[in-house]
Design an enzyme around this catalytic site. Sequence first.
Site, PDB file in Angstrom:
ATOM      1  CB  CYS A   1      31.640  33.214  74.165  1.00  0.00           C
ATOM      2  SG  CYS A   1      31.394  31.388  73.797  1.00  0.00           S
TER       3      CYS A   1
ATOM      4  CG  ASP B   1      26.458  27.607  78.581  1.00  0.00           C
ATOM      5  OD1 ASP B   1      26.405  27.007  77.422  1.00  0.00           O
ATOM      6  OD2 ASP B   1      27.726  28.458  78.952  1.00  0.00           O
ATOM      7  CG  ASP B   2      23.628  25.453  74.146  1.00  0.00           C
ATOM      8  OD1 ASP B   2      22.131  25.984  74.552  1.00  0.00           O
ATOM      9  OD2 ASP B   2      24.326  24.841  73.330  1.00  0.00           O
TER      10      ASP B   2
ATOM     11  CG  ASP C   1      63.452  69.744  68.144  1.00  0.00           C
ATOM     12  OD1 ASP C   1      63.775  70.490  68.205  1.00  0.00           O
ATOM     13  OD2 ASP C   1      63.019  69.123  70.300  1.00  0.00           O
TER      14      ASP C   1
ATOM     15  CD1 TRP D   1      26.454  37.319  71.081  1.00  0.00           C
ATOM     16  CD2 TRP D   1      25.118  38.545  72.203  1.00  0.00           C
ATOM     17  NE1 TRP D   1      25.507  37.496  70.267  1.00  0.00           N
ATOM     18  CE2 TRP D   1      25.133  38.696  70.487  1.00  0.00           C
ATOM     19  CE3 TRP D   1      24.394  39.536  72.697  1.00  0.00           C
ATOM     20  CZ2 TRP D   1      24.183  39.386  70.443  1.00  0.00           C
ATOM     21  CZ3 TRP D   1      22.953  40.439  72.118  1.00  0.00           C
ATOM     22  CH2 TRP D   1      23.588  40.373  70.900  1.00  0.00           C
ATOM     23  CG  ASP D   2      28.601  31.047  72.478  1.00  0.00           C
ATOM     24  OD1 ASP D   2      29.505  31.114  71.781  1.00  0.00           O
ATOM     25  OD2 ASP D   2      28.702  29.886  73.626  1.00  0.00           O
ATOM     26  CG  MET D   3      28.418  34.144  66.256  1.00  0.00           C
ATOM     27  SD  MET D   3      30.135  34.881  65.294  1.00  0.00           S
ATOM     28  CE  MET D   3      28.747  35.321  63.636  1.00  0.00           C
ATOM     29  CG  ASN D   4      28.263  28.566  69.404  1.00  0.00           C
ATOM     30  OD1 ASN D   4      30.101  27.964  69.873  1.00  0.00           O
ATOM     31  ND2 ASN D   4      27.905  28.120  70.205  1.00  0.00           N
TER      32      ASN D   4
ATOM     33  NE  ARG E   1      27.467  23.422  68.928  1.00  0.00           N
ATOM     34  CZ  ARG E   1      26.926  24.065  70.386  1.00  0.00           C
ATOM     35  NH1 ARG E   1      26.915  25.063  70.251  1.00  0.00           N
ATOM     36  NH2 ARG E   1      27.798  23.575  71.309  1.00  0.00           N
TER      37      ARG E   1
ATOM     38  CG  ASP F   1      34.538  26.517  73.737  1.00  0.00           C
ATOM     39  OD1 ASP F   1      33.823  27.710  75.015  1.00  0.00           O
ATOM     40  OD2 ASP F   1      34.398  26.242  72.538  1.00  0.00           O
TER      41      ASP F   1
HETATM   42  C1  GLA Z   1      30.424  27.133  72.829  1.00  0.00           C
HETATM   43  C2  GLA Z   1      30.932  28.081  74.220  1.00  0.00           C
HETATM   44  C3  GLA Z   1      31.274  27.160  75.194  1.00  0.00           C
HETATM   45  C4  GLA Z   1      29.149  26.327  75.080  1.00  0.00           C
HETATM   46  C5  GLA Z   1      28.853  26.695  74.050  1.00  0.00           C
HETATM   47  C6  GLA Z   1      27.349  25.734  74.626  1.00  0.00           C
HETATM   48  O1  GLA Z   1      30.993  26.621  72.626  1.00  0.00           O
HETATM   49  O2  GLA Z   1      31.932  28.170  73.646  1.00  0.00           O
HETATM   50  O3  GLA Z   1      31.547  27.609  76.737  1.00  0.00           O
HETATM   51  O4  GLA Z   1      29.152  27.590  76.286  1.00  0.00           O
HETATM   52  O5  GLA Z   1      29.044  27.001  72.697  1.00  0.00           O
HETATM   53  O6  GLA Z   1      26.380  25.131  73.278  1.00  0.00           O
END
Ligand code: GLA
Length: 695
Positions: free
Chosen positions: A498, A339-340, A43, A450-453, A416, A520
């Site tokens: 994150c 957290d941080d 088809d 695990w963050d990356m800002n 930052r 955030d």
């Molecule tokens: C980022 C994350 C927040 C927090 C800060 C800490 O902005 O999104 O939730 O963890 O870093 O420095």
Amino acid sequence: MPIHTSPKSWVIETKNTGYAVGLNEAGLLTHRYWRARLPFAADYPAPVNPLERSSFDMPQHYTPEEYPGYSALRYFDPALKITFADGTRDLVLRYVDFSTSASPYPELALHLKDEVYPLRVTLHYRVHEEYDLIARWVTLENLGDEPVLIERAFSAKWTLPHGDDYFFSHMFGRHNNEYNMKREVLTPGLKTIESRRLTTSHHHTPWFAIDRNATEDSGEVWFGTFAWSGNWKITAEVTEFASTRISVGLNDWDFAWKLNPAETFVTPESISGYVKDGFGAASRLMHDYVRNILLPHKNQLHKVLYNSWEATLFDVDEISQSKLAEVAAGMGIELFVMDDGWFHNRNLDNAGLGDWFPDKAKFPNGLGGLIKNVNALGMDFGLWVEPEMVNPDSDLYRAHPDWVIHFPSRARTEARRQLILNLGRTDVQEYIISVLTTILSENNIQFIKWDMNRNVSEPGWRDAPGDARELWVRYVQGLYHVWGTLRERFPNVIWQSCSGGGGRADFGILHFADQIWISDNTEATARLSIQEGFSQFLPANTMEAWVTDWGRNVVPLEFRFHVSMCGSLGVGGNLNEWDQADRELAAHCIRLYKEIRPIIQFGDQYRLISPQKSMFSAVLYVSKDQSEAVLFVFRVYLSDPTNLPMIHLRGLNPTALYEVDGYSGPRSGASWMEAGLRVELKNLQSKILKIKQVE
Ligand code: GLA
């Protein structure tokens, strides 16, 4: 096997869809069909054999080629662009043969080769029958003895049924304002969405949907995503011959890859599907695929967590965190995340990143004391890290200034106050694996955020193993290697992805992470809309959502809880400032959430009234067996007097009887769906209604 093959034609079938390609008379691999499944393999339409129209419109230009390389008379957006060692920038792909395999999922591979040069290109198709999804990717193999430069290698070109009357939906945003949905008319030309930021980005989401006149519940939708956490590109092209095509792949901007003899380059997966019944159905297929196929911890309910960030910022220590933990445990929290601020010399954002060991002043006895307290309260312990980053003020940077992404002749732009480690480098990968292995093996940690800002700048790499522009891909491969190794070593840990909120939410990272921190921005009324956008492609169990103090003077605590209960519930407010009444309300909401979370985390989601379009919104979660459901209704602000809309439930069994909290008598599923119900709310009020089948 859902793949029908013959020497010149291939048909892939899923539960409800069919996808066909074949060789036309000119020998070009041509797209034939992608829509509802047809009864017989015969088809599916034959490949087109266009005739020459003029010297400006040669046949290649209106043949819907499955994977066109840049060559000859092609001016549309190609899928592959190559420069050979002798300088030839023209790729003539010829079909060679095909192969199929069955495990773990049915796969078709179509092998092509350049007419002259020893470059083999294989198009892969993996079939997820139950989910009506096809995953496509490409491998390039250099069979010669000279290098080949890859300048673009998309994973797939998806061709729509002939026509130029489509709408294109995509999501855009920024930090604190992710996942805004945009639906626009596709007109002739090229529309691009992309990331050039090294990571997925808050700014555009690697997701698309194409429709003609679809709504949430009806109409044809072709949709897809890209399983990659680095630079990506999606283009939607409408040609002058009314052919509409979507290309998905690694971003070719500033990209090049030197493919040496005997080497192979594999692209990430582009995953797409087709539904007949609207955007909601498309989302639900993706949700099921993510939960059942992709996530590391499938079918595992997520715990209610507390995160200390908004309460204590960088000011953490054993005493302050233990105090918060006690209050959290009293409210029914199951996982306490610090957290941080916990690591060496980290008192502000200007120092410490890179030195991943507990700060001696804040934690003289390591993390063990706090973790013991948290565990004694009956909670798991989780920790924040940002392993890809380094502050110039850190021991790591002082020892290895050359480890960051940079050009030696340029200043290193900080954001930052931090720089990015080059995860393409094996020494950097080994360092991160080793420091995190130490933390995880020395402590009882069940969860890592695990963050990356920040995003990239000066994308240099002096000693790159190949072309320095390979950085874009090698970085992400390195990240996956690091994360994958840690996941293997610590298989029980739940990881959260994150990136300053929702900067890294994609199907690639979900091979490692079970959850995403999606924004955030934790202000509840803004969050409604962010959460809805996220749900276009990712399910509620992956969506971590905290109740915080943002907007506390305006938005009631119950409303804030209800918003967060639409995902994987967390609390992030400063519990020290919550009075007894707040804590009791929190305990009540957490108890309720625990009761309904299997439906929210594992059920089918129906976006009933969109918070992106209306100040009065509703979302429904229905259990897979249709016996239970939970309805969330929110009114943000509407001037009075107002006429609140009817809410039409979805996804119930039409002939079964259901009771809805607060409404008299059972009614059929059909009645709740067709006649609907009205939920009276005042401004900034919300409601959760439980729905149960009674017969
Ligand atoms: C980022 C994350 C927040 C927090 C800060 C800490 O902005 O999104 O939730 O963890 O870093 O420095």
